[in-house]
Write a protein that holds these residues in place. Structure first.
Motif, short mmCIF file in Angstrom:
data_model
loop_
_atom_site.label_atom_id
_atom_site.label_comp_id
_atom_site.label_asym_id
_atom_site.label_seq_id
_atom_site.Cartn_x
_atom_site.Cartn_y
_atom_site.Cartn_z
N ALA A 85 0.84 -1.20 0.00
CA ALA A 85 0.00 0.00 0.00
C ALA A 85 0.88 1.25 0.00
CB ALA A 85 -0.93 0.00 1.21
N ALA A 86 1.92 1.22 0.84
CA ALA A 86 2.82 2.38 0.92
C ALA A 86 3.76 2.44 -0.29
CB ALA A 86 3.63 2.32 2.22
N TYR A 87 4.18 1.26 -0.74
CA TYR A 87 5.13 1.20 -1.85
C TYR A 87 4.59 0.28 -2.93
CZ TYR A 87 8.33 3.03 1.69
OH TYR A 87 8.93 3.79 2.66
N PRO A 88 3.85 0.83 -3.90
CA PRO A 88 3.36 -0.02 -4.99
C PRO A 88 4.54 -0.73 -5.67
CG PRO A 88 2.36 2.16 -5.07
CD PRO A 88 3.45 2.22 -4.04
N PRO A 89 4.40 -2.03 -5.89
CA PRO A 89 5.56 -2.80 -6.38
C PRO A 89 6.04 -2.39 -7.76
CG PRO A 89 3.58 -4.18 -6.25
CD PRO A 89 3.26 -2.90 -5.57
N ALA A 90 5.18 -1.74 -8.54
CA ALA A 90 5.63 -1.30 -9.86
C ALA A 90 6.19 0.13 -9.82
CB ALA A 90 4.49 -1.39 -10.87
N GLY A 91 6.15 0.73 -8.65
CA GLY A 91 6.58 2.13 -8.54
C GLY A 91 8.09 2.27 -8.70
N ASP A 92 8.51 3.50 -9.09
CA ASP A 92 9.96 3.63 -9.31
C ASP A 92 10.71 4.17 -8.09
OD1 ASP A 92 9.08 6.18 -9.45
OD2 ASP A 92 9.40 6.41 -11.63
N ASP A 93 10.00 4.25 -6.93
CA ASP A 93 10.75 4.62 -5.72
C ASP A 93 10.65 3.51 -4.67
OD1 ASP A 93 8.11 4.87 -5.07
OD2 ASP A 93 8.38 6.68 -3.83
N HIS A 94 10.48 2.28 -5.13
CA HIS A 94 10.36 1.17 -4.18
C HIS A 94 11.68 0.95 -3.44
CE1 HIS A 94 9.37 -2.70 -2.44
NE2 HIS A 94 8.12 -2.46 -2.76
N PRO A 95 11.61 0.73 -2.11
CA PRO A 95 12.86 0.51 -1.35
C PRO A 95 13.72 -0.62 -1.91
CG PRO A 95 11.02 0.82 0.16
CD PRO A 95 10.43 0.78 -1.22
N LEU A 96 13.07 -1.65 -2.49
CA LEU A 96 13.86 -2.76 -3.01
C LEU A 96 14.68 -2.38 -4.25
CD1 LEU A 96 11.38 -5.74 -2.50
CD2 LEU A 96 13.69 -5.56 -1.54
N LEU A 97 14.41 -1.19 -4.78
CA LEU A 97 15.21 -0.74 -5.92
C LEU A 97 16.52 -0.10 -5.47
CD1 LEU A 97 12.43 0.85 -8.17
CD2 LEU A 97 13.43 -1.44 -8.35
N ARG A 98 16.54 0.31 -4.17
CA ARG A 98 17.76 0.97 -3.71
C ARG A 98 18.41 0.30 -2.51
NH1 ARG A 98 15.26 3.92 0.34
NH2 ARG A 98 13.07 4.26 -0.20
#
Ligand code: A3P
Length: 316
Positions: A85-98
């Motif tokens: 909800a807080a971090y949509p998995p397709a979003g480009d600011d997902h914590p798992l991306l950084r």
């Protein structure tokens, strides 16, 4: 009378030095036999503290595993599912991306080893945590919270383990890692007792312990993400299904995607484990043991594990 922290430290020091000890071929850590499990010596105080002081909340979620059985993947999947909800998995600011997946949730051993339990207390609910401890060391976890456990064919675990520690000691012989696994003398081992501790718990409380297998997760990641979400009481809604949220989570956490991210290529795991972070993403498949073991070695390990598991209803 409650002992002071200093007295408690002293108590632990006496207790730990009296425990049987063993060294391991990878050479990084001395092990101590604590309540039937070979724990890294530095984590024995964590085990004691966890047993005495871990205060579960009913909406806590613990990702548990034996090392090299898919922890990183399950950490990522569980985090992405719970935080969607807080971090949509397709979003480009997902914590798992950084961040590396291990940086997205606290490791219980580290917190309880160093007197950092307050950090856990300060986390808002629902809390998500990770541990390699066998269940008796986190005795409050069932039925106090929800546990998601992942196991893996021990033959592939041994291979993964060897490759991992070779990044620290390139000359490490495969045979020594194999033999120590057969003897049960490995970090958090024996592996069969580790698996059984969670297997028995899932039989007794399937509502509290979700028992997953790495090989099954590989075959049907989307099905398992739905199962995971259902177990956590966070099933995907019809709009989420229509929007492809499950596939986005699977894709975000996929081996190929995570392996390619900068956050997973650079740096080391932590000061206690001076191994490059990319060692967490090697091959990401099942059955690689055929390239490392003779058929005799494979059946020897299979036989040992089957014998230890006999009568429990569990088979790999
Ligand atoms: P291999 O060494 O066989 O490739 P852990 O995270 O418990 O240390 O386990 C590491 C194993 O999980 C490694 O196995 C690693 O490649 C694999 N792994 C890591 N991330 C994965 C992912 N996203 N999907 C599938 N497997 C993954």
């Amino acid at each position: 009378l409650v002992p002071s922290p200093e007295q408690r430290k002293e108590e632990h020091a006496d207790l730990i030095s009296a425990l049987p000890s063993a060294s391991v071929p990878e050479g990084l850590r001395k092990l101590r036999l604590y309540q039937g499990f070979w724990l890294p010596e530095l984590f024995v105080p964590a085990a004691i503290n966890l047993q005495q002081r871990f205060e579960p909340r009913c909406d806590d979620v613990i990702v548990a595993s034996f090392p090299k059985c898919g922890t990183t993947w399950l950490n990522a999947l569980t985090f992405a599912t719970m935080a969607r909800a807080a971090y949509p998995p397709a979003g480009d600011d997902h914590p798992l991306l950084r961040l590396n997946p291990h940086q997205c949730l606290p490791f219980l051993e580290s917190l309880f080893q160093g007197g950092r339990e307050a950090e856990l207390e300060a986390l808002p609910s629902p809390r998500l945590m990770n541990t390699h401890m066998p269940l008796p060391m986190v005795s409050g976890a069932v039925p106090g919270c929800r546990v998601v456990y992942i196991c893996r064919d021990p033959k592939d675990m041994v291979v993964s383990r060897w490759h991992f520690f070779r990044r620290h000691r390139p000359e490490l012989p495969f045979k020594s890692i194999f033999e120590s696994t057969c003897d049960g003398v490995t970090s958090y081992g024996p592996v069969w007792d580790h698996v059984l501790s969670y297997w028995r718990a899932t039989i007794a409380r399937p509502d509290k312990v979700l028992f997953l297998r790495y090989e099954e997760l590989l075959c049907d990641p989307a099905g398992h993400v739905r199962r995971l979400a259902g177990f956590l009481g966070m099933s995907f809604s019809a709009p989420e299904e229509e929007a492809g949220t499950v596939d986005s989570i699977v894709q975000l956490c996929s081996f190929g995607h995570l392996k390619g991210l900068e956050a997973n290529k650079i740096g080391h795991l932590n000061p206690l484990l001076p191994i490059p972070r990319d060692a967490l993403f090697r091959n990401g498949a099942s059955g690689d043991w055929v390239n490392h073991m003779t058929p005799e070695m494979a059946s020897r390990l299979d036989d040992i594990v089957a014998e230890k598991m006999r009568g429990t209803g569990f088979t790999f």
